[in-house]
Design a protein around this motif. Structure first.
Motif, PDB file in Angstrom:
ATOM      1  N   VAL A 216      34.288  25.195  34.463  1.00 58.76           N
ATOM      2  CA  VAL A 216      34.626  26.075  33.352  1.00 58.76           C
ATOM      3  C   VAL A 216      33.615  27.217  33.288  1.00 58.76           C
ATOM      4  N   ASN A 217      32.335  26.894  33.480  1.00 60.19           N
ATOM      5  CA  ASN A 217      31.304  27.926  33.487  1.00 60.19           C
ATOM      6  C   ASN A 217      31.547  28.930  34.619  1.00 60.19           C
ATOM      7  N   SER A 218      31.992  28.431  35.772  1.00 62.02           N
ATOM      8  CA  SER A 218      32.316  29.308  36.893  1.00 62.02           C
ATOM      9  C   SER A 218      33.449  30.254  36.535  1.00 62.02           C
ATOM     10  N   ALA A 219      34.432  29.741  35.774  1.00 67.57           N
ATOM     11  CA  ALA A 219      35.554  30.591  35.360  1.00 67.57           C
ATOM     12  C   ALA A 219      35.085  31.732  34.477  1.00 67.57           C
ATOM     13  N   VAL A 220      34.093  31.426  33.599  1.00 65.98           N
ATOM     14  CA  VAL A 220      33.561  32.475  32.725  1.00 65.98           C
ATOM     15  C   VAL A 220      32.932  33.588  33.561  1.00 65.98           C
ATOM     16  N   VAL A 221      32.154  33.187  34.558  1.00 65.07           N
ATOM     17  CA  VAL A 221      31.501  34.162  35.428  1.00 65.07           C
ATOM     18  C   VAL A 221      32.551  34.992  36.166  1.00 65.07           C
TER      19      VAL A 221
ATOM     20  N   ALA B 298      35.412  40.084  37.013  1.00 61.62           N
ATOM     21  CA  ALA B 298      36.692  40.791  37.146  1.00 61.62           C
ATOM     22  C   ALA B 298      36.787  41.964  36.187  1.00 61.62           C
ATOM     23  N   ALA B 299      36.234  41.787  34.972  1.00 62.71           N
ATOM     24  CA  ALA B 299      36.292  42.852  33.976  1.00 62.71           C
ATOM     25  C   ALA B 299      35.343  43.989  34.307  1.00 62.71           C
ATOM     26  N   GLU B 300      34.166  43.645  34.818  1.00 62.74           N
ATOM     27  CA  GLU B 300      33.131  44.659  35.032  1.00 62.74           C
ATOM     28  C   GLU B 300      33.187  45.304  36.417  1.00 62.74           C
ATOM     29  N   LYS B 301      33.806  44.636  37.380  1.00 66.44           N
ATOM     30  CA  LYS B 301      33.897  45.164  38.744  1.00 66.44           C
ATOM     31  C   LYS B 301      35.366  45.130  39.189  1.00 66.44           C
ATOM     32  N   PRO B 302      36.122  46.158  38.827  1.00 63.59           N
ATOM     33  CA  PRO B 302      37.569  46.155  39.095  1.00 63.59           C
ATOM     34  C   PRO B 302      37.930  45.946  40.551  1.00 63.59           C
ATOM     35  N   ASN B 303      37.048  46.341  41.489  1.00 66.59           N
ATOM     36  CA  ASN B 303      37.402  46.176  42.900  1.00 66.59           C
ATOM     37  C   ASN B 303      37.407  44.712  43.334  1.00 66.59           C
ATOM     38  N   THR B 304      36.842  43.838  42.498  1.00 62.67           N
ATOM     39  CA  THR B 304      36.848  42.393  42.803  1.00 62.67           C
ATOM     40  C   THR B 304      37.848  41.635  41.937  1.00 62.67           C
ATOM     41  N   LYS B 305      38.580  42.372  41.118  1.00 63.99           N
ATOM     42  CA  LYS B 305      39.386  41.715  40.082  1.00 63.99           C
ATOM     43  C   LYS B 305      40.373  40.699  40.643  1.00 63.99           C
ATOM     44  N   ASP B 306      41.174  41.072  41.618  1.00 68.38           N
ATOM     45  CA  ASP B 306      42.208  40.167  42.120  1.00 68.38           C
ATOM     46  C   ASP B 306      41.595  38.875  42.643  1.00 68.38           C
TER      47      ASP B 306
ATOM     48  N   MET C  40      38.606  37.553  41.951  1.00 67.34           N
ATOM     49  CA  MET C  40      37.968  36.787  40.876  1.00 67.34           C
ATOM     50  C   MET C  40      39.015  36.054  40.017  1.00 67.34           C
ATOM     51  N   LEU C  41      40.134  36.709  39.777  1.00 68.04           N
ATOM     52  CA  LEU C  41      41.171  36.061  38.964  1.00 68.04           C
ATOM     53  C   LEU C  41      41.804  34.894  39.709  1.00 68.04           C
ATOM     54  N   ARG C  42      42.012  35.016  41.021  1.00 64.99           N
ATOM     55  CA  ARG C  42      42.539  33.880  41.790  1.00 64.99           C
ATOM     56  C   ARG C  42      41.576  32.696  41.704  1.00 64.99           C
ATOM     57  N   GLN C  43      40.288  32.990  41.827  1.00 66.85           N
ATOM     58  CA  GLN C  43      39.295  31.917  41.744  1.00 66.85           C
ATOM     59  C   GLN C  43      39.271  31.290  40.351  1.00 66.85           C
ATOM     60  N   THR C  44      39.468  32.121  39.321  1.00 75.57           N
ATOM     61  CA  THR C  44      39.486  31.612  37.940  1.00 75.57           C
ATOM     62  C   THR C  44      40.608  30.588  37.762  1.00 75.57           C
TER      63      THR C  44
ATOM     64  N   GLU D 298      44.708  38.639  31.301  1.00 77.19           N
ATOM     65  CA  GLU D 298      44.424  39.611  32.352  1.00 77.19           C
ATOM     66  C   GLU D 298      45.602  39.763  33.310  1.00 77.19           C
ATOM     67  N   MET D 299      46.359  38.687  33.505  1.00 84.43           N
ATOM     68  CA  MET D 299      47.519  38.742  34.394  1.00 84.43           C
ATOM     69  C   MET D 299      48.753  39.321  33.700  1.00 84.43           C
TER      70      MET D 299
END
Length: 539
Positions: free
Chosen positions: A40-45, A50-58, A60-64, A93-94
């Protein structure tokens, strides 16, 4: 195509702040939820990145989604409100409103203190879904629009807005049952909320108008209309023949009482005529009797077709008695269905005696009911209006014509005399006076007013408007001479009245002699406020 209100709503929703921003927003107090588990803590990170670095968003969201799914299904975190909270934030976010709604339901159950926090995300998602639905409708993708608007209705069951739009969409496609269902449900949800007052009125009006369409094409209703027209035609002919026969019999009785006799040829003609009239009356009574069973059967079979439309119009007018454009629809339905007695009860409920309705609303409602040939109900409404505005010329004329249609000898003449006290030099006034005396069997008086109306009136006054202006009121009209000889000069004294009938102003107008078929414009200005009526007298 969507209505203008839908386009405006789409524009308003389109201006909302997008869900995803460039900063991470943690849960807001009092929504305090601790991760309590490494996944759960990993999901928060991941969500923060994803919010602060849009180029990693996709990525990071898959990992979440992966870590939260494993935490909930494999690590026993299904009772952890934080797991569900951040899963809801993932769905936000999705743009997955359904997924977010389900996750936030679990959050509210496990952590009620988060209700306000998640409500903001629900509202934003709901707005996006509504906007998407309206946009799909605008872009001619109605099936997608319906699905999205239904989803919006499920997300916020207390919100009527998407249901109003769904109803309009179905109405545009002539899917009448679905349109009526959603518009009615939306109106119920709107309740007394003033924010939806206009939409609710439009919805109930639309439901009523939609309910008319099936009636117009219903075979049973069409059969009943043909039967009713035939029956009513016989009734009218029977009334004429019965009246003439009664007069013939009265004339014969009068001659017998005086000991008078007709010449043989006249007596033969009289006997043939009276026998023919008597046979006609008997034949028409027999025709009505023969048709009675079938007429009753046709009437009973047609009533289920009329019921939904009648109820829809009654509901609409009960909520909005000032929607007098719908009164004629309801009155016509009652007339067409043959339920004139019920019509009186319905209009008494919508416009009760002593109720708060304005005289203007009552007047217009009464006229609409008269136009639908419900003369008893119409005259009753006009009477109530005239109790509050006793000197309204047009209202008095309409009421007199209603009583004339009813052949109401007791009420027509007094109403015509009230009209004559307001507008004495007018042919319409003279005609109802003549009719009033005729129904009282005062033939001499009736003929006197008929002769005046048919050409004996040298100067006719026709008032066309009485309207407020910058510092009072202006009465306008035309004075005319319809005769074949010049008219004499006239002096008219106008009185202007308030709602209680008190005289608040007086003006005298000099009318010069008019040539045959000549006219003279009439304009009278009177200062003052709160004037509602006028009257005049020649002097």
């Amino acid at each position: 195509m969507p209505s203008r209100s839908v386009v405006l709503l789409l524009a308003a929703l389109g201006g909302a702040v997008p869900l995803a921003g460039q900063t991470w927003m943690p849960p807001q107090p009092p929504c305090v939820v601790k991760a309590g588990h490494f996944r759960v803590n990993s999901a928060v990170v991941n969500l923060k990145t994803a919010a602060e670095k849009p180029n990693t968003k996709d990525r990071m969201l898959r990992q979440t989604l992966d870590v939260l799914t494993r935490a909930i299904t494999g690590d026993g975190q299904d009772k952890n409100p934080a797991a569900w909270y951040y899963l809801g934030r993932y769905y936000v976010e999705m743009g997955d409103a359904s997924g977010a709604d389900s996750a936030f339901d679990r959050v509210e159950t496990l952590a009620p203190q988060c209700r306000q926090d998640v409500a903001g995300y629900r509202q934003a998602l709901w707005g996006d879904v509504v906007a998407a639905g309206l946009r799909n409708w605008q872009e001619n993708r109605p099936d997608s629009a319906k699905a999205l608007l239904r989803q919006a209705g499920a997300l916020r069951p207390d919100q009527p807005q998407p249901l109003f739009s769904l109803g309009q969409l179905y109405a545009a496609q002539d899917q009448l049952d679905s349109a009526a269902f959603y518009l009615t449900k939306a109106a119920e949800l709107a309740g007394s909320d003033t924010a939806f007052a206009e939409s609710k009125k439009d919805a109930l009006g639309s439901v009523a108008r939609l309910a008319l369409r099936p009636v117009q094409s219903d075979p049973a209703a069409q059969r009943w209309q043909r039967a009713r027209f035939s029956r009513d035609s016989i009734h009218r002919l029977l009334a004429v023949d019965s009246t003439v026969l009664a007069r013939v019999e009265a004339s014969a009785a009068s001659r017998r009482a005086r000991g008078a006799r007709l010449a043989p040829a006249d007596q033969q003609a009289f006997a043939r005529d009276s026998a023919g009239r008597a046979q006609g009356v008997a034949a028409r009574r027999a025709a009505l009797s023969a048709r009675a069973t079938q007429v009753g059967t046709d009437s009973a079979a047609a009533q289920p077709a009329f019921d939904p439309a009648i109820q829809a119009f009654r509901g609409y007018l009960a909520a909005y008695p000032d929607a007098t454009d719908a009164v004629s629809g309801l009155a016509s339905l009652y007339y067409q269905s043959g339920r004139t007695g019920e019509a009186q009860t319905a209009f008494d409920a919508i416009y009760p005696a002593g109720g708060p309705g304005s005289p203007d609303v009552l007047m217009e409602a009464g006229r609409a009911v008269l136009r639908a040939n419900l003369f008893v109900a119409g005259t009753k409404l006009l009477t109530r209006a005239l109790e509050r505005r006793a000197y309204d010329r047009d209202g008095l004329l309409d009421l007199a014509n209603g009583y004339l249609a009813l052949r109401d000898s007791a009420r027509l003449l007094p109403t015509a005399q009230r009209l004559a006290a307001v507008d004495p030099l007018n042919r319409a006034t003279l005609r109802v006076l003549s009719a009033g005396w005729d129904l009282r069997a005062r033939r001499d008086s009736a003929q006197t007013y008929k002769d005046l109306a048919d050409g004996g009136l040298k100067v006719e006054v026709g008032v066309t408007t009485f309207l407020p202006d910058s510092n009072g009121f202006t009465l306008s009209g035309v004075v005319s001479n319809g005769g074949g000889t010049p008219s004499a000069a006239q002096r008219l004294t106008f009185e202007f009245l308030d709602a209680q009938g008190a005289v608040r102003g007086t003006q005298t107008v000099e009318i010069p002699p008019l040539p045959p078929q000549g006219t003279q414009s009439l304009e009278v200005h009177v200062p003052g406020r709160d004037l509602v009526a006028w009257r005049y007298r020649p002097s």
